[in-house]
Design a protein around this motif. Structure first.
Motif, mmCIF file in Angstrom:
data_model
loop_
_atom_site.group_PDB
_atom_site.id
_atom_site.type_symbol
_atom_site.label_atom_id
_atom_site.label_comp_id
_atom_site.label_asym_id
_atom_site.label_seq_id
_atom_site.Cartn_x
_atom_site.Cartn_y
_atom_site.Cartn_z
ATOM 1 N N UNK A 136 0.831 -1.207 0.000
ATOM 2 C CA UNK A 136 0.000 0.000 0.000
ATOM 3 C C UNK A 136 0.864 1.255 0.000
ATOM 4 N N UNK A 137 1.954 1.220 0.744
ATOM 5 C CA UNK A 137 2.794 2.405 0.847
ATOM 6 C C UNK A 137 3.494 2.715 -0.471
ATOM 7 N N UNK A 138 3.981 1.684 -1.153
ATOM 8 C CA UNK A 138 4.671 1.948 -2.419
ATOM 9 C C UNK A 138 3.692 2.421 -3.487
ATOM 10 N N UNK A 139 2.428 2.051 -3.348
ATOM 11 C CA UNK A 139 1.411 2.514 -4.293
ATOM 12 C C UNK A 139 0.904 3.916 -3.963
ATOM 13 N N UNK A 140 0.839 4.257 -2.684
ATOM 14 C CA UNK A 140 0.164 5.501 -2.288
ATOM 15 C C UNK A 140 1.045 6.477 -1.511
ATOM 16 N N UNK A 141 2.219 6.049 -1.053
ATOM 17 C CA UNK A 141 3.081 6.942 -0.293
ATOM 18 C C UNK A 141 3.771 7.974 -1.171
ATOM 19 N N UNK A 142 4.298 8.999 -0.538
ATOM 20 C CA UNK A 142 4.973 10.083 -1.263
ATOM 21 C C UNK A 142 6.467 9.803 -1.365
ATOM 22 N N UNK A 143 7.043 9.897 -2.559
ATOM 23 C CA UNK A 143 8.487 9.708 -2.687
ATOM 24 C C UNK A 143 9.242 10.786 -1.920
#
Length: 320
Positions: free
Chosen positions: A230-237
């Motif tokens: 979920x984080x790699x899909x929705x987190x901020x770089x």
């Protein structure tokens, strides 16, 4: 979509692979150190593409990344034991910093648009005063071991690749993760393995423990796997996220759960050899940033964790 995982035989890697293989149309490539124990990934054989090598071998890493041409990358491989880092600080830095740089360089050459996750650790914070708990991402980092230092350097290296090359890099600072397919260095694993040994008649009915008063933040590895995707899909770089349950459980209460679920009565005895020179009274993370970005919440309770890990060690011993 092609996904690349390093550290596939580690405590989180195989559970992340299990989760990713439920996603339609996903092609999974994994990087396995040639000498790592293959048993945690026996069930993945034939379902994933395995690349063997060592992160410190830049050529092997480059070849694997070029072949996989990934769209998503989860970098979980590391020398991950603080105690071992005191015995081998240079090797720890090589594995965790040089290895990460080898991966980032390969991705910069062959997959510059991939989304990249780097696994950091709560050990980056070092000793934290109880007034600062739960620990937020903006808490100062002052690691207390070469392992923690290596992970700070890894994190800053990854964020530099985001800042200077525009690569999609984000970092998690992980607190305690626990589940099956894991070694017995974690306290819960140690307690459950001892109980299974006692039940099998391989150890006297004495459960050896250390300091029972510290409180620690534990998350099941299946919950961790969901959070990472979920984080790699929705987190901020370019951002850092605590990966934790947000709850702290007293070690003594975990021992009580193990004893209550044991099949034979035991004596709980403190072993001076298991006591550390110092123990932080509480390590508890603030996961609100992660939850806000992804909608994730941990779902597996401490009671369920103990039951599953205890059954895992019973099964392991029955196979010997």
């Amino acid at each position: 979509m092609r996904v690349f995982i390093t550290g596939i035989t580690g405590p989180v890697g195989s559970f992340l692979a299990d989760h990713l293989l439920t996603i339609p149309g996903l092609e999974l490539h994994v990087f396995k150190r040639w000498r790592s124990d293959p048993r945690p990934i026996e069930h993945l054989i034939g379902r994933v593409t395995i690349h063997e090598g060592d992160l410190e071998d830049a050529f092997a890493v480059d070849t694997a990344v070029r072949t996989a041409a990934p769209h998503r990358v989860f970098h979980l491989a590391a020398q991950s034991y603080p105690s071992a880092s005191w015995q081998a600080p240079v090797l720890t830095m090589r594995a965790n910093v040089e290895g990460t740089l080898n991966l980032l360089e390969a991705l910069r050459r062959h997959a510059p648009h991939a989304r990249i996750h780097l696994a950091g650790t709560s050990a980056q914070y070092g000793t934290v005063h109880p007034d600062s708990v739960p620990i937020r991402e903006d808490h100062p980092m002052r690691p207390g071991s070469p392992y923690g230092v290596s992970k700070v350097a890894m994190e800053l290296s990854g964020l530099q690749y985001h800042d200077n090359f525009g690569m999609h890099v984000l970092v998690t600072r992980s607190f305690n993760h626990v589940g099956p397919r894991q070694g017995d260095r974690c306290s819960i694993q140690t307690f459950c393995r001892q109980m299974a040994e006692i039940e099998a008649g391989r150890q006297p009915p004495i459960l050896h423990v250390g300091n029972l008063e510290p409180r620690r933040d534990f998350t099941h590895t299946r919950d961790v796997a969901r959070a990472l995707w979920l984080l790699l899909e929705h987190g901020n770089p370019g951002e850092v996220y605590n990966l934790c349950s947000g709850r702290a459980t007293r070690i003594g209460d975990i021992v009580d759960l193990v004893v209550a679920r044991g099949r034979v009565p035991v004596e709980v005895r403190q072993d001076p050899a298991r006591l550390r020179p110092s123990d932080e009274p509480i390590l508890q993370g603030d996961n609100s940033k992660l939850c806000a970005a992804t909608g994730w919440q941990p779902t597996i309770s401490m009671e369920e964790i103990v039951e599953e890990v205890l059954d895992y060690w019973r099964a392991q011993l029955s196979c010997r």
